[in-house]
Design an enzyme around this catalytic site. Structure first.
Site, PDB file in Angstrom:
ATOM      1  N   LYS A 159       0.876  -1.173   0.000  1.00  0.00           N
ATOM      2  CA  LYS A 159       0.000   0.000   0.000  1.00  0.00           C
ATOM      3  C   LYS A 159       0.915   1.226   0.000  1.00  0.00           C
ATOM      4  O   LYS A 159       1.662   1.457   0.958  1.00  0.00           O
ATOM      5  CB  LYS A 159      -0.920  -0.011   1.213  1.00  0.00           C
ATOM      6  CG  LYS A 159      -2.014   1.065   1.162  1.00  0.00           C
ATOM      7  CD  LYS A 159      -1.524   2.346   1.782  1.00  0.00           C
ATOM      8  CE  LYS A 159      -2.566   3.446   1.731  1.00  0.00           C
ATOM      9  NZ  LYS A 159      -2.025   4.724   2.270  1.00  0.00           N
ATOM     10  N   GLY A 214       4.120   3.320  10.821  1.00  0.00           N
ATOM     11  CA  GLY A 214       3.355   4.555  10.783  1.00  0.00           C
ATOM     12  C   GLY A 214       2.895   4.969  12.159  1.00  0.00           C
ATOM     13  O   GLY A 214       3.510   4.644  13.175  1.00  0.00           O
ATOM     14  N   GLY A 218      -3.154   5.082  13.109  1.00  0.00           N
ATOM     15  CA  GLY A 218      -3.317   4.332  11.872  1.00  0.00           C
ATOM     16  C   GLY A 218      -3.003   2.866  12.033  1.00  0.00           C
ATOM     17  O   GLY A 218      -3.720   1.992  11.525  1.00  0.00           O
ATOM     18  N   GLY A 219      -1.932   2.569  12.761  1.00  0.00           N
ATOM     19  CA  GLY A 219      -1.551   1.181  12.980  1.00  0.00           C
ATOM     20  C   GLY A 219      -2.575   0.427  13.811  1.00  0.00           C
ATOM     21  O   GLY A 219      -2.884  -0.732  13.528  1.00  0.00           O
ATOM     22  N   GLU A 238       4.987  -1.238  13.381  1.00  0.00           N
ATOM     23  CA  GLU A 238       5.913  -0.375  14.120  1.00  0.00           C
ATOM     24  C   GLU A 238       5.228   0.970  14.263  1.00  0.00           C
ATOM     25  O   GLU A 238       4.937   1.637  13.270  1.00  0.00           O
ATOM     26  CB  GLU A 238       7.240  -0.225  13.372  1.00  0.00           C
ATOM     27  CG  GLU A 238       8.230   0.653  14.126  1.00  0.00           C
ATOM     28  CD  GLU A 238       9.354   1.168  13.267  1.00  0.00           C
ATOM     29  OE1 GLU A 238       9.698   2.362  13.402  1.00  0.00           O
ATOM     30  OE2 GLU A 238       9.873   0.396  12.442  1.00  0.00           O
ATOM     31  N   CYS A 275      12.221   7.332  13.665  1.00  0.00           N
ATOM     32  CA  CYS A 275      11.494   6.608  14.705  1.00  0.00           C
ATOM     33  C   CYS A 275      12.372   6.323  15.914  1.00  0.00           C
ATOM     34  O   CYS A 275      11.865   6.026  16.996  1.00  0.00           O
ATOM     35  CB  CYS A 275      10.929   5.308  14.149  1.00  0.00           C
ATOM     36  SG  CYS A 275      12.158   4.251  13.367  1.00  0.00           S
ATOM     37  N   GLU A 363       4.727  11.158  22.084  1.00  0.00           N
ATOM     38  CA  GLU A 363       5.664  11.333  20.985  1.00  0.00           C
ATOM     39  C   GLU A 363       5.281  12.553  20.159  1.00  0.00           C
ATOM     40  O   GLU A 363       4.122  12.742  19.800  1.00  0.00           O
ATOM     41  CB  GLU A 363       5.684  10.092  20.091  1.00  0.00           C
ATOM     42  CG  GLU A 363       6.712  10.198  18.974  1.00  0.00           C
ATOM     43  CD  GLU A 363       6.676   9.013  18.020  1.00  0.00           C
ATOM     44  OE1 GLU A 363       7.684   8.766  17.346  1.00  0.00           O
ATOM     45  OE2 GLU A 363       5.632   8.324  17.956  1.00  0.00           O
TER      46      GLU A 363
END
Length: 492
Positions: A159, A214, A218-219, A238, A275, A363
């Site tokens: 995607k 991401g 969303g994850g 992740e 990240c 974060e």
């Protein structure tokens, strides 16, 4: 990490349900061919993709820089990292230990009698991969998730990330053409676009696992879709990571200037869009380290952020943080009128972190870090216990420091513990681990390094199988050439 809005320079496109289904069916048709492929074939296919991407690097870097503004130097290095990990997985396939080949010979005299058992790992089938915003090569179409899934013997449907659509399309075209030219079947690698297509992809019955890099939101949404299927599938996400750093008084006394310079260089690298950025730093009160950091920040460079969405979110994240009564801004700005994000250092104390971690340890994607003052080890440990799971944890100490309790907490909080240097920069090697407790990742597996392949494999045991019906890798002639375990003994 963060998802992002589509690039304004590239027309958006959404893959429809009918087209997605056709892509998935092509991947399903390719899966048996990948599963039966030899190590030599599969390694050759991976190297063919690496060679094609290297050959196209000037074109791809130009597209990537236009879409992401990450700079040609950084992007050229990322192409090299991407093709390097494809070649690493070719070597993993050829070496063979990833299969975990294990044999227990029949023993009629055992109680109860033991049949012959032969075990190996086998591909799960077609895999969905979701690209990241901040690594348009290494965590994207031909990145680590794709490389490890292909190496394990599974076709991949990617995607595309909306922040670099043109690059995704071109990379997919080059990689899929290289695979087919090398002899891989049609359907080995394909691309879909659009959020709805991503949701449909993770729910499609052909897909047997998914890899994602991401945002937490969303994850988590995709994770829930994967688990809500009639046949739930593994989802390797992740997500967010704060990456705590602890610095002792002895370390500051011995090398405080170098540590301050290293910290600033790390949290501003790539405009703070890694990240593994050190997002929170615990240091003893009254050491003067804050002054050294402020001095280093004064000469540090900011930079444009990846997308309009990330650019807008950065000052909002800073505002939420500095609204807490315990915080103050030590140095830096936020964003100028041109959209450049400038480094920011915020200071707070360990007691506040221990009582309000949901505010002070959120974060913030961009060039910001939080310095947390502590008075003693007990206060430090209480604050560290509230740190969410992270990809990394760093301890800067000196010989003579008593750090056993600190290490116990840090290794529970992260998947990689550093004792020198800074966490930004992840070596792609056999021993690397890039993962950690929630929310850093949704599982215990890594997305970087040789063992990333393990995510897309499942064990199968063959009991008393006639040799002609065994997979070729489990036959005695093949076992003599690869590492395996027989009757409990490891044979290299």
């Amino acid at each position: 990490m963060s998802t992002a809005a589509a690039s304004t320079s590239t027309p958006t496109f959404t893959t429809g349900a009918t087209e997605l289904d056709a892509i998935a069916r092509a991947a399903a048709a390719a899966a048996p061919i990948w599963r039966r492929s030899s190590a030599e074939q599969r390694a050759g296919w991976l190297r063919a993709v690496a060679d094609a991407l290297d050959a196209a690097a000037p074109e791809l870097v130009e597209i990537a820089d236009r879409e992401t503004r990450l700079g040609e130097t950084r992007l050229r290095g990322e192409v090299g990292r991407t093709t390097g990990q494809l070649r690493l997985f070719a070597a993993v396939v050829e070496e063979g230990s990833y299969l975990e080949l294990t044999v227990d010979d029949a023993d009629p005299a055992a109680s109860p009698p033991r049949p012959e058992l032969r075990r190996m790992l086998t591909p799960v089938g077609p895999v969905a991969v979701f690209s990241a915003s901040n690594f348009p090569f290494a965590f994207s179409v031909a990145g680590g998730d794709t490389a490890s899934a292909l190496a394990g013997g599974s076709p991949v449907i990617v995607k595309a990330h909306s922040g670099h659509l043109e690059l995704s399309r071109r990379t997919a075209a080059i990689a899929s053409a290289a695979l087919e030219a090398a002899g891989a079947p049609p359907g080995s690698l394909a691309l879909v676009e659009g959020r709805e297509a991503g949701n449909l992809l993770v729910q499609h019955p052909v897909i047997q696992a998914a890899g994602f890099t991401g945002s937490i939101a969303g994850g988590r949404a995709l994770f829930d879709l994967a688990n809500g299927r009639p046949d739930p599938i593994p989802f390797y996400g992740e997500l967010g990571s704060i990456n705590p750093v602890v610095i002792t008084a002895a370390a500051i006394s011995a090398r405080g200037g170098d540590l301050a310079t290293g910290l600033v260089g790390s949290f501003t690298l790539g405009a703070g869009q890694y990240c593994t950025k050190p997002g929170v730093v615990f240091l003893p009160r009254g050491t003067g380290f804050e002054d050294a950091v402020a001095s280093a920040v004064a000469t540090a460079q900011g930079g444009p952020l990846l997308t309009e969405r990330i650019t807008a979110a950065f000052p909002d994240g800073v505002d939420r943080l500095i609204a807490d009564p315990s915080t103050s801004v030590l140095a830096g700005g936020r964003r100028d009128e041109s959209g450049v994000a400038h480094p920011v250092v915020v200071v707070t104390d360990a007691a506040a972190v221990a009582s309000r971690p949901e505010v002070l340890l959120e974060e913030c994607f961009g060039p910001i870090t939080v310095l947390v003052r502590y008075d003693d080890e007990d206060e430090l440990l209480r604050a560290l216990e509230t740190v969410p799971g992270s990809l990394t944890a760093t301890l800067h100490s000196e010989t003579g420091d008593v750090v056993a309790d600190l290490l116990d907490v840090l290794q529970r909080k992260a998947g990689r513990v550093l004792f020198a240097g800074w966490p930004t920069g992840v070596a792609v090697t056999w021993s690397q681990h890039h993962g950690g407790p929630w929310p850093a990742t949704t599982s215990l597996h890594t997305s970087v390094g040789a063992t990333a392949i393990r995510r897309f494999l499942r064990p199968v045991v063959y009991q008393d199988a006639p040799e002609p019906l065994l997979p070729s890798q489990l036959r005695d002639a093949a076992l003599s050439r690869v590492p395996h375990r027989r009757n409990g003994t490891l044979i290299a």
